[in-house]
Design a protein around this motif. Sequence first.
Motif, PDB file in Angstrom:
ATOM      1  N   MET A  33      29.977  25.493  27.088  1.00  0.00           N
ATOM      2  CA  MET A  33      29.394  24.557  28.052  1.00  0.00           C
ATOM      3  C   MET A  33      29.154  23.194  27.404  1.00  0.00           C
ATOM      4  O   MET A  33      29.438  22.144  27.997  1.00  0.00           O
ATOM      5  CB  MET A  33      28.077  25.123  28.599  1.00  0.00           C
ATOM      6  N   ALA A  34      28.639  23.200  26.177  1.00  0.00           N
ATOM      7  CA  ALA A  34      28.429  21.940  25.457  1.00  0.00           C
ATOM      8  C   ALA A  34      29.750  21.216  25.247  1.00  0.00           C
ATOM      9  O   ALA A  34      29.846  19.994  25.419  1.00  0.00           O
ATOM     10  CB  ALA A  34      27.750  22.204  24.110  1.00  0.00           C
ATOM     11  N   LEU A  35      30.782  21.965  24.900  1.00  0.00           N
ATOM     12  CA  LEU A  35      32.098  21.365  24.675  1.00  0.00           C
ATOM     13  C   LEU A  35      32.652  20.791  25.978  1.00  0.00           C
ATOM     14  O   LEU A  35      33.248  19.702  25.981  1.00  0.00           O
ATOM     15  CB  LEU A  35      33.051  22.416  24.097  1.00  0.00           C
ATOM     16  N   ALA A  36      32.464  21.515  27.092  1.00  0.00           N
ATOM     17  CA  ALA A  36      32.932  21.011  28.394  1.00  0.00           C
ATOM     18  C   ALA A  36      32.244  19.693  28.729  1.00  0.00           C
ATOM     19  O   ALA A  36      32.891  18.733  29.172  1.00  0.00           O
ATOM     20  CB  ALA A  36      32.663  22.045  29.483  1.00  0.00           C
ATOM     21  N   ARG A  37      30.938  19.634  28.513  1.00  0.00           N
ATOM     22  CA  ARG A  37      30.205  18.406  28.822  1.00  0.00           C
ATOM     23  C   ARG A  37      30.636  17.260  27.904  1.00  0.00           C
ATOM     24  O   ARG A  37      30.738  16.109  28.332  1.00  0.00           O
ATOM     25  CB  ARG A  37      28.708  18.648  28.711  1.00  0.00           C
ATOM     26  N   ALA A  38      30.892  17.577  26.643  1.00  0.00           N
ATOM     27  CA  ALA A  38      31.343  16.542  25.711  1.00  0.00           C
ATOM     28  C   ALA A  38      32.702  16.005  26.121  1.00  0.00           C
ATOM     29  O   ALA A  38      32.940  14.794  26.114  1.00  0.00           O
ATOM     30  CB  ALA A  38      31.393  17.106  24.291  1.00  0.00           C
ATOM     31  N   ARG A  39      33.607  16.905  26.492  1.00  0.00           N
ATOM     32  CA  ARG A  39      34.931  16.465  26.934  1.00  0.00           C
ATOM     33  C   ARG A  39      34.852  15.652  28.214  1.00  0.00           C
ATOM     34  O   ARG A  39      35.674  14.771  28.454  1.00  0.00           O
ATOM     35  CB  ARG A  39      35.843  17.677  27.149  1.00  0.00           C
ATOM     36  N   LEU A  40      33.868  15.959  29.038  1.00  0.00           N
ATOM     37  CA  LEU A  40      33.663  15.219  30.280  1.00  0.00           C
ATOM     38  C   LEU A  40      33.113  13.824  30.018  1.00  0.00           C
ATOM     39  O   LEU A  40      33.219  12.935  30.848  1.00  0.00           O
ATOM     40  CB  LEU A  40      32.708  16.011  31.174  1.00  0.00           C
ATOM     41  N   GLY A  41      32.533  13.624  28.852  1.00  0.00           N
ATOM     42  CA  GLY A  41      31.915  12.333  28.539  1.00  0.00           C
ATOM     43  C   GLY A  41      30.406  12.370  28.624  1.00  0.00           C
ATOM     44  O   GLY A  41      29.743  11.360  28.409  1.00  0.00           O
ATOM     45  N   GLY A  42      29.845  13.536  28.966  1.00  0.00           N
ATOM     46  CA  GLY A  42      28.386  13.661  29.047  1.00  0.00           C
ATOM     47  C   GLY A  42      27.795  13.926  27.681  1.00  0.00           C
ATOM     48  O   GLY A  42      27.271  15.007  27.386  1.00  0.00           O
ATOM     49  N   LEU A  43      27.868  12.922  26.823  1.00  0.00           N
ATOM     50  CA  LEU A  43      27.481  13.113  25.418  1.00  0.00           C
ATOM     51  C   LEU A  43      25.985  13.374  25.277  1.00  0.00           C
ATOM     52  O   LEU A  43      25.559  14.139  24.407  1.00  0.00           O
ATOM     53  CB  LEU A  43      27.892  11.896  24.601  1.00  0.00           C
ATOM     54  N   LYS A  44      25.198  12.745  26.136  1.00  0.00           N
ATOM     55  CA  LYS A  44      23.740  12.932  26.058  1.00  0.00           C
ATOM     56  C   LYS A  44      23.384  14.390  26.333  1.00  0.00           C
ATOM     57  O   LYS A  44      22.603  15.002  25.590  1.00  0.00           O
ATOM     58  CB  LYS A  44      23.052  12.008  27.065  1.00  0.00           C
ATOM     59  N   GLN A  45      23.965  14.981  27.403  1.00  0.00           N
ATOM     60  CA  GLN A  45      23.673  16.370  27.734  1.00  0.00           C
ATOM     61  C   GLN A  45      24.261  17.313  26.691  1.00  0.00           C
ATOM     62  O   GLN A  45      23.665  18.342  26.349  1.00  0.00           O
ATOM     63  CB  GLN A  45      24.243  16.707  29.114  1.00  0.00           C
ATOM     64  N   ALA A  46      25.447  16.946  26.158  1.00  0.00           N
ATOM     65  CA  ALA A  46      26.050  17.783  25.120  1.00  0.00           C
ATOM     66  C   ALA A  46      25.145  17.865  23.897  1.00  0.00           C
ATOM     67  O   ALA A  46      25.013  18.923  23.274  1.00  0.00           O
ATOM     68  CB  ALA A  46      27.425  17.241  24.739  1.00  0.00           C
ATOM     69  N   LYS A  47      24.506  16.739  23.553  1.00  0.00           N
ATOM     70  CA  LYS A  47      23.555  16.752  22.425  1.00  0.00           C
ATOM     71  C   LYS A  47      22.399  17.700  22.705  1.00  0.00           C
ATOM     72  O   LYS A  47      21.950  18.449  21.825  1.00  0.00           O
ATOM     73  CB  LYS A  47      23.018  15.339  22.193  1.00  0.00           C
ATOM     74  N   LEU A  48      21.899  17.684  23.946  1.00  0.00           N
ATOM     75  CA  LEU A  48      20.803  18.585  24.307  1.00  0.00           C
ATOM     76  C   LEU A  48      21.253  20.043  24.212  1.00  0.00           C
ATOM     77  O   LEU A  48      20.512  20.912  23.750  1.00  0.00           O
ATOM     78  CB  LEU A  48      20.321  18.276  25.729  1.00  0.00           C
ATOM     79  N   ASP A  49      22.492  20.312  24.661  1.00  0.00           N
ATOM     80  CA  ASP A  49      23.026  21.675  24.574  1.00  0.00           C
ATOM     81  C   ASP A  49      23.096  22.134  23.121  1.00  0.00           C
ATOM     82  O   ASP A  49      22.755  23.278  22.799  1.00  0.00           O
ATOM     83  CB  ASP A  49      24.419  21.733  25.202  1.00  0.00           C
ATOM     84  N   LEU A  50      23.551  21.238  22.237  1.00  0.00           N
ATOM     85  CA  LEU A  50      23.627  21.593  20.823  1.00  0.00           C
ATOM     86  C   LEU A  50      22.236  21.848  20.253  1.00  0.00           C
ATOM     87  O   LEU A  50      22.056  22.715  19.400  1.00  0.00           O
ATOM     88  CB  LEU A  50      24.328  20.483  20.042  1.00  0.00           C
ATOM     89  N   GLY A  51      21.252  21.091  20.752  1.00  0.00           N
ATOM     90  CA  GLY A  51      19.873  21.329  20.335  1.00  0.00           C
ATOM     91  C   GLY A  51      19.396  22.718  20.733  1.00  0.00           C
ATOM     92  O   GLY A  51      18.721  23.412  19.952  1.00  0.00           O
ATOM     93  N   ASP A  52      19.789  23.153  21.950  1.00  0.00           N
ATOM     94  CA  ASP A  52      19.432  24.508  22.388  1.00  0.00           C
ATOM     95  C   ASP A  52      20.102  25.559  21.502  1.00  0.00           C
ATOM     96  O   ASP A  52      19.509  26.591  21.169  1.00  0.00           O
ATOM     97  CB  ASP A  52      19.864  24.718  23.844  1.00  0.00           C
TER      98      ASP A  52
END
Length: 935
Positions: free
Chosen positions: A349-368
């Motif tokens: 899910m984090a990778l999908a968001r990163a590929r989408l350009g949602g870097l802020k949310q991807a960072k939060l996912d990595l934090g989780d």
Amino acid sequence: MTLAKPSISLSLGAVIFVGVAAFALNGCNSGNNLTDAEYLAKARELHAKPDDKAAVVEVRNALQKNPKNVEARILLAEIYLGASGGKQAQNELEIAIQRGATAAQVKLPMARAYLLQGNYDGAAKEAAVDLSTLGADRASLMEVEGRARIGMRQFARGCALFESAIAENPKLLDGYYGSATCAAVKGDRDRGRAVLRDAIRIDPAEAKPWILLGDIDRVDHKLDDAEKNYTKALTLKKNNIDALIGRAMVYAEGKKLKEAEADIAVVDTVYKGHPMATYVTGLIRFRQGRMAEAKTAFETTLATAPTHFPSILWLGLTNFVQGNYELAATQLNQYVTLVPNAVKVRALMALARARLGGLKQAKLDLGDLAKYNVDDPETLAMIGETYTFLGNVDASAEFLARAVELGPDSPGVRVDYAATLLGKNDVPGAIAQLKAVMVAHPDSVQASSLMVRALIQAKNYPAAIAQAKALEQLDPKNPMAGDYLGSIQLLQGDRAAAEATFKALLANHPKFFAASNNLALMAVARGDADAARGYYRQALDADPKSLPAMLGLHSVERSQGHAAEAEKVLQQAAQAYPTEVLPAQLLGQSYNAEGMPRKALDVTGQALQAHPSDAGLLEVRGLAYLGVNEPASALITFNKLVQTRGDSADAYLYLASAHTALGDRASAKTALATALKMAPKDYRIRLASARAGLTEGRVDEALATARALERSNANDSDGYVLEAAAYEVDKKPRDAARVLTAALQKFPKDASVRLALAKVQSTLGDTKGQLENLTAWQKLVPADPLPLEALAEVQLRVGDEAAAAEAYRALVLMAPNNVRALNNAAFLLRTRSPQEAIELVERALRIEPNNANALDTLGQIELERSRFAEAVAALKKANELAPANPRIRFHYAVALAKAGQEPLARRELERLLAASAGFEDETKARELLKSLPRS
């Protein structure tokens, strides 16, 4: 993954009994001399065989003889229960209660009926036993309550009830099934197997324990054992749906796709459209690479069972593979909401968001993910790839190194690690990883291909050529080896050899765009735009829908200053691929630059719907909303941009512009402060902050920033324009003119300086200087429509309509899609050349059918031609589109009056005069109102 059947309502009553209900609603009366008790006895014999269709007929005959036969109702309910018809069973049991059935008679079947309908609370209450509950049903009631408690997620209580049921009745198979499932779910799968072996000893002819053994083995990835257990179940009960579906899952996981399809085909003969069968079909299609069909299959399952976790997961995986990262992220998030500890899914899910350009949310996912002790190589690799998208190459390398350490035999992970090392310019490290893969997997095309890139990066061109030739031997049909070879020849400076290589490659692979692109780029480098254009057109001949070829051709046309041709290519690309990001974004940017923001909104709509978090599209649409004077929509769009790219100072800069347009200076100031904190040296943000300060009268601060920008950005005019703006706010227009005049010596072609100077000259009343300024600018950049448009507007403002008309005519030739130019030219020519005026304004309306100003011009031209009905129609639409524009409303009233619709004209004038005061045509409006008769 669950071991028992999923919670899917499979109302088999509607499948098995549809024909029976129609045939046997009133019984068949085959033996009219039989009593209801005799009919019931026959029904029980048939039910035991089992032949439930015939049994239902005999039950109906019994009820026809004696509608009050309680035992017949209860037997009918039991038949429905066997076919998963929970609601039908409940209905029969309620009738039985009305006919005098005791609570003890209906307690167990009613609990089962509730359970089948997913009414776990009702089932648990109905099945509850106490010391007064006696008889053979006691253990069965415990087992039913156990299943209800599991459904209510009261696992400990449910599992305890299964054990109690077995203690009460050591031969109750359902109790063993529940106990085995509990053990397996707790992770003690060996105990689960032992419990099921006990069940098999009790009844060796029963298929269900073998199915559950298969489920446990499948979860343990013991595919051979699982297949044997499902097959054993099928020998005991032919065409058992659960066994067929379980075995098909095993086949799908083991890539025995033909065998899986065969089992699902049998399921379809028994129960067409079974939700689990469509799920397995989705797995098969996914394995076959038929992603569109896989997606449809998973969606079909979820339409029946919205919380079927595996379908949610696989639908997310399918969308990820298809590049639908927004949908993938949404579905994967839904899955982890239901299964919070699914670490691998969280990483994807984090990778999908990163590929989408949602870097802020991807960072939060990595934090989780940091909360979990991740030791799975694939998960670590996905985390590493996500960090690559975040631009943190060091973190990416760290996670991929751990993935390689934990999974040294995974070639894909090693190749990913090597790619990251290349990104860090650690070429020796990358080569070492790739060598390890190639030793263990000499047929790895991916590793061989990346090795060529690594050797090129190391500038070891002879070794790179040798590796490219080895890649060609490894995969003769892959054109990448030839592309690498040509690229190496280019790097060695042998352009002739490279060109020959690419031409030979293109001859063998006419649809291989990289060869066409390399030849085109080489042509551009030597100044041969025609040849470059020819290569891209050749690529389009080979593949008329090649998006890269369209974009390449657009680039060539734009570089040659062929704006209309470049835009035409983009329009073709956007039409062919309305949901693709790049053509929509580039075309939207082009429309914004040409002053056609409404078209920018139109062309980006479908693409944004498909990619709702794409930063580039959000930027284009936000600017377009500002261009059409819809700042509220711009604010919503830029807020979404901030949510998507919260690490981007530009996002906050755009957000500030929307707040400014809405007059919300406080919010604009906050957004600019955030942007400035993120990028304190970014001169655009410093400039915007200083301009915002000018609205609050902070002249000295703006002057200081302006002079600092002049020193640090000597080749940019923005500092001088800001200094002039500060002087204007300080009511020193002559100082502003002095600064801008001096700036013209450095930047004679600069649009910002020229336009700022024209504005100051207007303030000073220097019309002559203003016209000289814009005329000189137009002569310096004759191919640029902007100075011509600025000159035309000044000529129009000073009353030189003839000169303005000629300027707008010339502007239309340069920018044929400029709606403002078309409209203004039409307005100025409406009396001198009405036919030309009509053609111009109609062109404008073909581009923007809802442009109120163009409709207003059309209405006035029609009035000049005494075509009053047409004038009324055009002006009515213009008035509806711009009801707050007093000029358009006045023109509409004039048209109504001339068309003989005086009452309507009077009403419009009264509304206009009540709502607007001091508008340009107020005197004329009052005079017209006086001339109209009162109704």
